[in-house]
Design an enzyme around this catalytic site. Structure first.
Site, short mmCIF file in Angstrom:
data_model
loop_
_atom_site.label_atom_id
_atom_site.label_comp_id
_atom_site.label_asym_id
_atom_site.label_seq_id
_atom_site.Cartn_x
_atom_site.Cartn_y
_atom_site.Cartn_z
N CYS A 97 -53.83 -17.59 7.72
CA CYS A 97 -53.98 -16.67 8.63
C CYS A 97 -52.90 -16.51 9.67
O CYS A 97 -51.84 -16.00 9.41
CB CYS A 97 -55.44 -17.00 9.41
SG CYS A 97 -56.10 -15.42 10.31
N HIS A 198 -59.56 -17.75 4.92
CA HIS A 198 -59.93 -19.30 5.19
C HIS A 198 -61.37 -19.32 5.39
O HIS A 198 -62.08 -18.72 4.60
CB HIS A 198 -59.24 -19.19 6.80
CG HIS A 198 -59.84 -18.03 7.63
ND1 HIS A 198 -61.19 -17.73 8.26
CD2 HIS A 198 -59.07 -17.09 8.10
CE1 HIS A 198 -61.25 -16.64 8.76
NE2 HIS A 198 -59.81 -16.19 8.82
#
Length: 249
Positions: A97, A198
């Site tokens: 991310c 994630h």
């Protein structure tokens, strides 16, 4: 049984840690321990120097925009050259991310300000009109042993675009990916991986954790280790559940 010690360094654990990033570290540690592989975890925060030869796997998770501003400045001042040297020498690296966005040339804030990244790969993250890209995601990736699926969750306002010479981590089966337009997700260059997935990533995709472990040990030892198989029944069930959630969205 495999031997040796995996040396991991977690970059900015107090600032880039909003997506259950500790779960990724825990998976690496347990899968090493179960095989008789030693595990050493170091951390590096603002102001800390990094030795490119002291670690086999470099990890950076996601953070809020305010934290990425701080981290970006510190990366340039104290860590960029060391991280570039580590990657050039074959170390494994995983950016998730926000950590993924900072691997590239620049990251654009909602205000329009553009922050410089590490420049380890040719990518840029920009802001475009539209909603945040949020939801379960499934991709197909080939890391050397044929196509396999990676499942996770994405939540990003930035749109990431790879340069012409860069290879994505995978092709989107379901979800948005890098920008919701070109059908690709993440980036891979050698033993460096960047991804928006994630939730956390490695508990849902333990085969990917094993790839990272093998890459890291190969860099130090000069040969790919034969990792002993593990009883992954529960881990496979977690992966399949995440994959079904993505396809059914």
């Amino acid at each position: 049984m495999s031997a040796g010690t995996l040396r991991v360094i977690w970059l900015y654990p107090d600032h880039m840690n909003i997506y259950a990033d500790r779960g990724n570290i825990a998976v690496l540690e347990h899968r090493c321990r179960w095989r008789g592989i030693g595990f050493e975890l170091g951390t590096a925060g603002p102001g800390d120097a990094v030795d490119p030869d002291a670690h086999d796997l470099f990890y950076m998770g996601g953070g809020q925009d305010r934290d990425q501003v701080l981290v970006t400045r510190d990366l340039a001042a104290t860590k960029r050259d060391a991280l570039a040297a580590a990657v050039d020498s074959g170390a494994a690296m995983l950016g998730v991310c926000g950590g993924y966005q900072l691997l590239g040339h620049s990251y654009e804030l909602p205000s329009g300000e553009s922050l410089p990244g590490l420049g380890l790969v040719d990518l840029r993250t920009v802001r475009e009109p539209g909603e945040r890209l949020i939801g379960n995601v499934l991709i197909e990736a080939d890391l050397g042993d044929g196509l396999r699926r990676i499942a996770g969750f994405e939540n990003h306002g930035g749109r990431t675009y790879l340069g012409a010479g860069e290879q994505p981590l995978g092709r989107v089966v379901s979800g948005f990916g890098n920008n919701g337009k070109d059908g690709v997700e993440g980036v891979r260059r050698g033993r460096l991986i960047g991804t928006y997935l994630h939730g956390p990533l490695l508990p849902k995709n333990t085969w990917l954790a094993d790839v990272l472990i093998a890459w890291a040990l190969e860099r130090r030892d000069g040969a790919a280790p034969a990792l002993a198989p593990l009883d992954d029944e529960l881990e496979r069930a977690a992966h399949e559940s995440a994959a079904r959630a993505a396809v059914g969205r």
